[in-house]
Design a protein around this motif. Structure first.
Motif, mmCIF file in Angstrom:
data_model
loop_
_atom_site.group_PDB
_atom_site.id
_atom_site.type_symbol
_atom_site.label_atom_id
_atom_site.label_comp_id
_atom_site.label_asym_id
_atom_site.label_seq_id
_atom_site.Cartn_x
_atom_site.Cartn_y
_atom_site.Cartn_z
ATOM 1 N N HIS A 223 0.908 -1.103 0.092
ATOM 2 C CA HIS A 223 -0.166 -0.206 -0.070
ATOM 3 C C HIS A 223 0.814 1.265 -0.008
ATOM 4 O O HIS A 223 1.671 1.431 0.874
ATOM 5 C CB HIS A 223 -1.009 0.002 1.213
ATOM 6 N N PRO A 225 0.643 5.234 0.092
ATOM 7 C CA PRO A 225 -0.094 6.272 0.452
ATOM 8 C C PRO A 225 -0.683 7.321 -0.599
ATOM 9 O O PRO A 225 -1.755 7.835 -0.755
ATOM 10 C CB PRO A 225 0.154 7.028 1.676
ATOM 11 N N TRP A 226 0.392 7.595 -1.621
ATOM 12 C CA TRP A 226 -0.003 8.384 -2.634
ATOM 13 C C TRP A 226 -0.571 7.821 -3.847
ATOM 14 O O TRP A 226 -0.595 8.701 -4.844
ATOM 15 C CB TRP A 226 1.253 9.393 -2.856
ATOM 16 N N GLN A 227 -0.907 6.688 -3.775
ATOM 17 C CA GLN A 227 -1.282 6.025 -4.778
ATOM 18 C C GLN A 227 -2.918 5.500 -4.483
ATOM 19 O O GLN A 227 -2.867 4.908 -3.579
ATOM 20 C CB GLN A 227 -0.470 4.737 -5.706
ATOM 21 N N SER A 228 -3.789 5.336 -5.317
ATOM 22 C CA SER A 228 -4.974 5.115 -4.833
ATOM 23 C C SER A 228 -5.268 3.336 -5.017
ATOM 24 O O SER A 228 -5.931 2.902 -4.248
ATOM 25 C CB SER A 228 -6.031 5.388 -6.011
ATOM 26 N N ALA A 229 -4.564 2.670 -5.546
ATOM 27 C CA ALA A 229 -4.469 1.220 -5.800
ATOM 28 C C ALA A 229 -3.209 0.518 -5.143
ATOM 29 O O ALA A 229 -2.180 1.289 -5.300
ATOM 30 C CB ALA A 229 -4.883 0.763 -6.940
ATOM 31 N N TRP A 298 0.557 16.157 -3.458
ATOM 32 C CA TRP A 298 0.721 15.180 -2.153
ATOM 33 C C TRP A 298 1.265 15.639 -0.928
ATOM 34 O O TRP A 298 0.912 15.578 0.211
ATOM 35 C CB TRP A 298 0.777 13.634 -2.729
#
Length: 303
Positions: A223, A225-229, A298
């Motif tokens: 995961h 944090p600055w990517q949606s997936a 971001w």
């Protein structure tokens, strides 16, 4: 393999141990003062004809005294997680030396990783300078794929045998290792040999090859944090094991330290498969794609 190790000269003290053990009706290997035995020969004399006196000679040679060596044995048992094993002597003849079939199997699994140990316990006989030909007490060795490991018997323990047998299951070579203890009968060694032969014959057909993880199966997610997936991490190869139906295996991923950026193919962790306390498979995991650092927006909104 191929080396014999240092030579040890038998002393009058070694002869006295031999004579005392023989008088006590223990299993012994004849020695005489001035005889030279290499380290390999002493191990062969210990492991094939069960020379209890050689166990004492090896202990004193290695640690300086029998109590010091027994302390090392117990330290090793603790390090290996043998919770129900306690050593009081080097040979196992003492009633105060205790263990379980589970602990002895775990010990055998570790011992058989040593190629010299595995080579020795698979020998049917050996020729020693004074003793002459000494036969392996484990009469199963050399028959039907049996390659070890060690017999033992006392009035208190009965007939005991820690065994190893080579088998092929699902096209894979398998080393079947186990322990049978406490067998009784007119000849406790004959009884335990028959019991082990029956156990091997019964256990082998029940073994199955089982695929726990398929190639390409998602085993972890990274995961960012600055990517949606999340980034899905997939097993690069199938993981198959040999076992009996109902045998439980555990899988976990040990994550590697990750930075803000990640190159495609960079290590992200390790997939570890265990069965009880035993590790059966370890597969490196890598990033399927690159991860770039967070953008300016971001970073500004999360200051």
């Amino acid at each position: 393999i191929g080396e014999t190790g240092p030579s040890v000269t038998m002393t009058e003290a070694d002869v006295a141990v031999y004579q005392a053990d023989k008088a006590d009706h223990q299993s012994v290997v004849k020695v005489q003062a001035g005889e030279q035995l290499t380290e390999i020969q002493m191990l062969e004399a210990l492991l094939l004809p069960s020379g209890n006196n050689i166990a004492t000679t090896l202990a004193v040679w290695d640690a300086g005294s029998l109590p010091a060596f027994v302390a090392k044995m117990n330290d090793t048992a603790k390090a290996l997680g043998l919770e129900h094993t306690h050593y009081a002597d080097a040979s196992g003849d003492s009633p105060a030396t205790t263990s379980t079939a589970t602990d002895q199997t775990a010990l055998a699994l570790e011992a058989m990783k040593n190629p010299i140990f595995a080579q020795i316990v698979a020998m049917p006989q050996v020729t020693l300078p004074v003793q002459g030909i000494a036969y392996n007490v484990n009469a199963l060795v050399g028959h039907d794929g049996v390659v070890g490991i060690k017999t033992g018997s006392t009035p208190q323990a009965g007939g005991c045998l820690v065994f190893a047998a080579q088998r092929k299951v699902g096209g894979q070579k398998v080393l079947l290792i186990g322990a049978v203890l406490g067998q009784q009968g007119v000849s406790v060694l004959e009884t335990v040999l028959k019991s082990v032969r029956a156990l091997i014959d019964t256990a082998t057909p029940a073994l199955r090859a089982q695929t726990l993880i398929t190639a390409g199966q998602t085993v972890a997610r990274v995961h960012v944090p600055w990517q949606s997936a999340a980034i899905e991490v997939k097993a690069p190869q199938a993981v198959s094991v040999i076992g009996w139906p109902g045998l439980a295996f555990d899988a976990k991923v040990q994550a590697a330290p990750l930075g803000r950026t990640l190159q495609e193919g960079a290590p992200v962790g390790t997939l570890i498969i265990t069965q009880g306390k035993r590790e059966v498979a370890r597969v490196p995991l890598t990033a399927p794609s690159a991860v770039t650092g967070p953008g300016l927006r971001w970073r500004l909104t999360r200051f």
